[in-house]
Structure formats: C-alpha cells, structure tokens
Design a protein around this motif. Structure first.
Motif, PDB file in Angstrom:
ATOM      1  N   PRO A   1       8.847   0.847   0.621  1.00  0.00           N
ATOM      2  CA  PRO A   1       9.253   1.036   2.018  1.00  0.00           C
ATOM      3  C   PRO A   1       9.764  -0.270   2.593  1.00  0.00           C
ATOM      4  CG  PRO A   1       6.858   0.985   1.842  1.00  0.00           C
ATOM      5  CD  PRO A   1       7.404   0.976   0.436  1.00  0.00           C
ATOM      6  N   LYS A   2      10.937  -0.214   3.211  1.00  0.00           N
ATOM      7  CA  LYS A   2      11.585  -1.440   3.691  1.00  0.00           C
ATOM      8  C   LYS A   2      11.854  -1.434   5.182  1.00  0.00           C
ATOM      9  CE  LYS A   2      12.113  -3.627  -0.196  1.00  0.00           C
ATOM     10  NZ  LYS A   2      11.490  -4.910  -0.435  1.00  0.00           N
ATOM     11  N   GLY A   3      11.997  -0.298   5.798  1.00  0.00           N
ATOM     12  CA  GLY A   3      12.326  -0.257   7.212  1.00  0.00           C
ATOM     13  C   GLY A   3      11.849   1.026   7.833  1.00  0.00           C
ATOM     14  N   ILE A   4      11.698   0.988   9.153  1.00  0.00           N
ATOM     15  CA  ILE A   4      11.172   2.143   9.882  1.00  0.00           C
ATOM     16  C   ILE A   4      11.940   2.300  11.181  1.00  0.00           C
ATOM     17  CG2 ILE A   4       9.367   0.757  10.967  1.00  0.00           C
ATOM     18  CD1 ILE A   4       8.747   4.305   9.871  1.00  0.00           C
TER      19      ILE A   4
ATOM     20  N   VAL B   1      11.884   6.434   7.269  1.00  0.00           N
ATOM     21  CA  VAL B   1      11.470   5.331   6.404  1.00  0.00           C
ATOM     22  C   VAL B   1      12.505   5.170   5.303  1.00  0.00           C
ATOM     23  CG1 VAL B   1       9.658   4.389   4.931  1.00  0.00           C
ATOM     24  CG2 VAL B   1       9.042   5.915   6.822  1.00  0.00           C
ATOM     25  N   VAL B   2      13.069   3.954   5.201  1.00  0.00           N
ATOM     26  CA  VAL B   2      14.019   3.677   4.129  1.00  0.00           C
ATOM     27  C   VAL B   2      13.233   3.118   2.944  1.00  0.00           C
ATOM     28  CG1 VAL B   2      14.630   1.373   4.952  1.00  0.00           C
ATOM     29  CG2 VAL B   2      16.221   2.607   3.537  1.00  0.00           C
ATOM     30  N   ASP B   3      13.511   3.645   1.766  1.00  0.00           N
ATOM     31  CA  ASP B   3      12.825   3.217   0.546  1.00  0.00           C
ATOM     32  C   ASP B   3      13.828   2.484  -0.336  1.00  0.00           C
ATOM     33  OD1 ASP B   3      11.738   3.318  -2.243  1.00  0.00           O
ATOM     34  OD2 ASP B   3      10.113   4.380  -1.237  1.00  0.00           O
ATOM     35  N   GLY B   4      13.551   1.206  -0.583  1.00  0.00           N
ATOM     36  CA  GLY B   4      14.464   0.363  -1.328  1.00  0.00           C
ATOM     37  C   GLY B   4      14.659   0.765  -2.776  1.00  0.00           C
ATOM     38  N   LEU B   5      13.634   1.294  -3.398  1.00  0.00           N
ATOM     39  CA  LEU B   5      13.773   1.670  -4.802  1.00  0.00           C
ATOM     40  C   LEU B   5      14.502   3.001  -4.976  1.00  0.00           C
ATOM     41  CD1 LEU B   5      13.172   0.990  -7.753  1.00  0.00           C
ATOM     42  CD2 LEU B   5      11.119   2.367  -7.542  1.00  0.00           C
TER      43      LEU B   5
ATOM     44  N   ASN C   1       0.844  -1.198   0.000  1.00  0.00           N
ATOM     45  CA  ASN C   1       0.000   0.000   0.000  1.00  0.00           C
ATOM     46  C   ASN C   1       0.880   1.249   0.000  1.00  0.00           C
ATOM     47  OD1 ASN C   1      -2.651  -1.002  -0.161  1.00  0.00           O
ATOM     48  ND2 ASN C   1      -2.712  -1.412   2.020  1.00  0.00           N
ATOM     49  N   PHE C   2       2.203   1.043  -0.043  1.00  0.00           N
ATOM     50  CA  PHE C   2       3.190   2.108  -0.214  1.00  0.00           C
ATOM     51  C   PHE C   2       3.074   3.172   0.875  1.00  0.00           C
ATOM     52  CE2 PHE C   2       1.697   0.363  -4.250  1.00  0.00           C
ATOM     53  CZ  PHE C   2       2.850  -0.248  -4.686  1.00  0.00           C
ATOM     54  N   ARG C   3       2.913   2.705   2.130  1.00  0.00           N
ATOM     55  CA  ARG C   3       2.738   3.636   3.236  1.00  0.00           C
ATOM     56  C   ARG C   3       3.214   2.989   4.532  1.00  0.00           C
ATOM     57  NH1 ARG C   3      -3.860   3.095   3.804  1.00  0.00           N
ATOM     58  NH2 ARG C   3      -3.822   0.856   4.319  1.00  0.00           N
ATOM     59  N   VAL C   4       3.236   3.802   5.554  1.00  0.00           N
ATOM     60  CA  VAL C   4       3.468   3.354   6.923  1.00  0.00           C
ATOM     61  C   VAL C   4       2.244   3.762   7.719  1.00  0.00           C
ATOM     62  CG1 VAL C   4       4.868   3.693   8.992  1.00  0.00           C
ATOM     63  CG2 VAL C   4       5.974   3.512   6.746  1.00  0.00           C
TER      64      VAL C   4
END
Length: 162
Positions: free
Chosen positions: A76-79, A89-93, A47-50
């Motif tokens: 999103p991969k980590g918080i 928030v780390v974004d892998g792409l 859902n591309f969110r936290v």
C-alpha cells in the motif's frame, strides 16, 4: 519509530500514539497519514493494511491485510477518500487501486500492471480532490493519471448532471 506524533504549529509535541506491532493501533512502518473529518487514516505499510483512528489515536477499523488477491494489500502506497467516504488504496506491487467502504468491504478496483492508459508501473501515491477526480502517481511510467468518480448523487436517472 512506528509512532504518530501530533505537533502544534510551533513544532512542540502535543501527543504521541502507537508503537511497533501488529495489533490494532500498532504500526510497522506507517508511511502516509490523511485527515478525514475526525478520522486519521494511516497507511500501515509493512502490516499490509490501512488503519483508521480517531484524532486521539483510538482504533476505529482497518482494511486490507497481507495477501495476493483483491481485497488484500501487498505494497500500500497511498490513500484517498471520495465524497461518499469510500477509501481508495493504491498498491505499488499489484499496480491497481482498490476501493473499500467503511465496513472494510472491497467495492471495486481499477488498473493493472502495464504502460497503457489505466495501467500502472509502481504507482506511488494517490489523491482525490473535492470534485472526486482521482490522481494516481504512476512513478515508473513517469506520469500522473487522472480518473473521475461519479457517485450516485452526481447524476440523475436521465443521465444528466444534477
């Protein structure tokens, strides 16, 4: 199952909440959970969110959303949460870390795709310790990069440590 299971120390299910969907409190491949006081922070990857919930599963607020600009998330991969309560928030792409306040506003971001210092290739996780050191798992570059956040309360106006 797109649900969160709360277990006791013996592994018995005490409570479940969430279901597949896009509404508040619903998930599409939740991939990471982090407790922050009375809040449960959920990386809702597809859902591309936290989402931030209370411990009973009630929706509090969300950050991110699908897009290709800062303030949005694609992978999103980590918080992590710093000492001032801001969310990292780390974004892998995109190969960056975006920092949001509790109102969902983007405060700043750091990093870019690459192999140099401060650059990431497929960052896969993030953790923040009690001293506000930020550890970013830089998976493709086979390293962990460490950054340090110095908040407003950590330095006097003269520049020295309080």
């Amino acid at each position: 199952r797109d649900k969160i299971f709360m277990l006791d120390m013996q592994g018995s299910v005490l409570q479940t909440f969430g279901k597949n969907g896009q509404a508040n409190g619903e998930f599409n491949y939740p991939t990471e959970l982090r407790l922050d006081g009375n809040n449960l922070i959920v990386v809702d990857a597809m859902n591309f969110r936290v989402q931030v919930l209370d411990r009973s599963g009630q929706f509090q607020f969300a950050i991110g959303g699908i897009g290709d600009s800062t303030g949005t998330l694609f992978r999103p991969k980590g918080i992590g949460v710093d000492s001032e309560g801001d969310l990292y928030v780390v974004d892998g792409l995109w190969g960056m870390v975006q920092v949001f306040n509790r109102q969902g506003d983007l405060l700043y971001y750091f990093g870019s795709r690459g192999t140099g210092e401060g650059e990431f290739q497929l960052p896969a996780g993030l953790s923040i310790d009690s001293q506000d050191r930020i550890f970013v798992v830089d998976s493709f570059n086979r390293r962990i990069q460490v950054f340090h956040y110095y908040g407003a309360g950590k330095w006097s106006r003269a520049g020295g440590s309080q």
